[in-house]
Design an enzyme around this catalytic site. Structure first.
Site, PDB file in Angstrom:
ATOM      1  CB  ALA A 170      59.623-135.553 -37.403  1.00 53.24           C
ATOM      2  CE  LYS A 197      55.744-141.452 -13.058  1.00 47.11           C
ATOM      3  NZ  LYS A 197      54.422-140.552 -13.602  1.00 47.11           N
ATOM      4  CB  ILE A 223      55.295-128.880 -18.365  1.00 50.87           C
ATOM      5  CG1 ILE A 223      54.001-128.531 -17.925  1.00 50.87           C
ATOM      6  CG2 ILE A 223      56.284-127.900 -18.615  1.00 50.87           C
ATOM      7  CD1 ILE A 223      54.066-128.564 -16.103  1.00 50.87           C
ATOM      8  N   GLY A 252      39.599-140.613  -9.230  1.00 49.77           N
ATOM      9  CA  GLY A 252      41.121-141.842 -10.322  1.00 49.77           C
ATOM     10  C   GLY A 252      42.652-140.367 -10.604  1.00 49.77           C
ATOM     11  CD  GLU A 281      47.541-145.206  -9.124  1.00 48.33           C
ATOM     12  OE1 GLU A 281      47.224-146.322  -9.499  1.00 48.33           O
ATOM     13  OE2 GLU A 281      47.910-144.227  -9.802  1.00 48.33           O
ATOM     14  CE  LYS A 310      56.625-137.043 -11.608  1.00 45.31           C
ATOM     15  NZ  LYS A 310      54.770-136.647 -11.655  1.00 45.31           N
TER      16      LYS A 310
END
Lengths: 452, 452
Positions: A51, A121, A152, A203, A206, A221
């Site tokens: 950066a 999202k 990704i 896990g 949910e 999404k």
């Protein structure tokens, strides 16, 4: 060159600025927040080498400490709005999730002139249009790479990497929990409820798995992907969503025998009459790369008129994969700090004034091929009746498989694959099929996409 | 916020500039040049909706007309240097290929303050350091997405999308011709020379196929990927390159029987002692996604410490896929026209002053697992001798397959897979194996990568 440079103004400004790190505030120190904190800390040098400037966490808002994070010297607060109004902070990272407080927080941060990075999202899919309009007004960026497909960089790929293309379609496995369940069903012959219980124990899913298994998370999404692919406003409420809860191992196995895999796919396709926006179980030819994306992994295929089909694969969730995208967004924002706000990558890939009003099609106007499973009496006339119902509606049969051996109650399953047809006609055909005397119970219908 | 905006200067500047298209010059109207011209023309509206500004081809340098392009009204020249010195032109697109004139052209364009977009991997891999230094001096961008993996935006993915990560390794199928040959050998049992002849007839392979089948083309691309992944200067001369010309169908089949596919892979890996940079035939477990990339398609896997493994797949060559990346670079450059040259994405992903001097390792210091095929006399003591030679050098055997049935000349092939070991030791072991009285001819050695 009549553009730039403006050296007299620029140089001293930049000199001042390279020494000072950019200050960010993390709101929410759960899984993704903790991962973001840790990645920023562990890879600080690597990130600054890229950066050209350090990224410093100047404040963290959290309800409870995250045992995975060693916070020393960073001020904390329990009120996320402290971060949004902290004059020290350049970029607010929203990782609290949900619609209500997250929306208020993001709008407040924008109001205060902060750039925002979010992994949310649901927030973008439902309130994105409002948020981006506000961000444009204030000249700030709202970055959301982490909102789709975790680690990704697919937002970047579509929005920038494929900017030369007229995008034809996008198809993605964009919910890891759902893909884990389908993979286990196929590989181990397990039932849906059995695998779901394990996913909850591990896990992955949910306690309330509705968002995952009913396709709502994937639809959030997909809504975002469709907007940046086709240059349309976000329209989550128009997405068609069908879950995987009713899938049986029988259908998984028949699909396999026919050379297909069943995946929970989000499909967005541009057609002359409108845009298809749909999430549902889908048969995909087994030799397609995306059909071989297993377990909790995600993949998004994009078909453009110039690039052809591309595929982007990786971890769709998890602490550090999602953090990877959050931090990549931070680096992008750091670079954009010196840009003209009117000449940045637009939030929805296309200039806000040139978004298209091309409508989202209702599901019965969408077109796909179909897999049908019909429980029928084992008698010679049935096939003729079935074929005639389909043919009268212009539906062409690609192949038929009859499983004579699996007879029970005098019924045998008849499996058909059809060519592409508009869904309305298929609904009509299924109604007629179910009315046949020799057909028992509902016809199972799963859409098929060849993704060529 | 102490950064930006500078409204008094910015607004009128931008107002002037949105109405005027950016003017670009195409040098070379062959396959990629023709594709670029056509994509810019066909998708002009879509591209302008994204970029906020039109992109106009203001001049084309070409030796002969391209029958795929309808050029009307665009001035042409036969001298590429006309384009580099055309004061109308903002961005020069170098698509002539080769090292010599291309290098002069790019340097001249930079000298004249033009931004450059190129698809020339050889040029970047061999002369990139010089070119980027010059570009930095002049404050211009040299963009090269199209140089690696055609239509797949993998440069952008690594340089920007994964900027949060310490990259551990990159592995890619980055030569379509080689992958086409290996796919045909595996799927149809054909020999290397047979498939090569077909690839040449189909136009996939050049009349002189050396660059493709000896891995030089892949090494150019890998050199670029390694630089942007690890923040090191371009060092093509240090890449290890081994072609696919000696691969036999026997080895392809043995690999298959062991659960592997052979791919011509470019591998760049960061290790504490240095960076591995190597192109060679490689066994990959058949269930890896990248092992299933077939035909002329390309794919690049990237493993980062935060994102884990990601994969980017698509067409690695061809008229429009490559043009897709050229045009995406143009859109990026258009956006960067209003940026501070010191705060753009660095050419090699890391700030030029912070490139690392971490050395490239010679091949004998690289580490991998191995596939060995030993032609040995069919007598009971041989296995013990082989095992003892390997064990004395600390090489662990993972599995052994003996093909008793395929005996001829009293010899049977013994196939071994080893665990990971540094190449120097393997060389030493192979020398000892070949010296055994019961072993005939050279030992076939192919590296194995698990790409976990």
């Amino acid at each position: 060159m009549r553009l730039i440079p403006r050296p007299a103004l620029r140089r001293p400004f930049y000199g001042e600025f390279i020494v000072k790190p950019v200050k960010v505030g993390i709101c929410g120190l759960g899984t993704v927040g903790g991962g973001t904190f840790n990645v920023l800390k562990r890879n600080a040098e690597e990130i600054a080498r890229r950066a050209g400037r350090g990224i410093e966490v100047a404040q963290i808002a959290m309800r409870t400490p995250n045992p995975n994070c060693q916070i020393t010297g960073t001020p904390t607060t329990t009120d996320v709005f402290d971060v949004a109004s902290n004059p020290e902070i350049d970029i607010v990272i929203e990782l609290i999730g949900g619609y209500t407080i997250a929306r208020e927080l993001v709008l407040k941060a924008i109001e205060n002139g902060k750039h925002v990075v979010t992994a949310n999202k649901a927030l973008i899919a439902v309130h994105g249009n409002e948020i981006f309009a506000k961000a444009r007004e204030k000249g700030v960026i709202v970055a959301f790479e982490a909102a789709v497909a975790g680690g990704i960089p697919v937002i970047k790929a579509i929005r920038e990497g494929l900017s030369a293309n007229r995008i034809n379609w996008v198809a993605g496995i964009i919910n890891g929990t759902g893909n884990f369940i389908l993979t286990e069903m196929r590989e181990k012959g397990r039932t849906f409820p059995d695998v779901l219980a394990e996913a909850q124990a591990l896990g992955y899913a949910e306690a309330d798995p509705t968002f995952d298994v009913e396709g709502i998370d994937a639809a959030h999404k997909l809504t975002i992907l469709a907007s940046i692919a086709f240059g349309i406003p976000l329209q989550f409420d128009k997405a068609y969503t069908e879950g995987i809860t009713r899938l049986t191992t029988a259908d998984v196995n028949y699909a396999e025998a026919l050379g297909y895999r069943i995946k929970h796919l989000g499909v967005a396709r541009s057609t002359p009459s409108g845009i298809e926006l749909r999430v549902h179980p889908t048969l995909i030819p087994a030799d397609r790369l995306i059909a071989n994306v297993n377990g909790v992994m995600n993949a998004v295929m994009v078909n453009g008129d110039a690039a052809g089909s591309t595929l982007f694969y990786g971890a769709g969730a998890g602490m550090e994969p999602t953090a990877s995208s959050v931090v990549a967004d931070l680096v992008d924002v750091v670079r954009a700090l010196t840009t003209d706000p009117e000449n940045r990558v637009p939030h929805l890939a296309f200039q806000p004034d040139s978004l298209s009003a091309h409508p989202i099609l209702p599901i019965d106007a969408c077109e796909s091929a179909y897999y049908l499973r019909i429980q029928a009496k084992d008698h010679p006339g049935v096939l003729a009746q079935v074929a005639s119902i389909l043919s009268e509606r212009g539906i062409n049969i690609e192949s038929i498989m009859q499983k004579e051996v699996e007879e029970h109650d005098g019924l045998v399953p008849m499996i058909l694959l059809t060519h592409r047809v508009v869904e309305k006609r298929m609904n009509d055909a299924i109604e007629a099929l179910e009315a046949l005397e020799d057909v028992a119970g509902p016809v199972v219908r799963i859409r098929v996409e060849h993704l060529n």
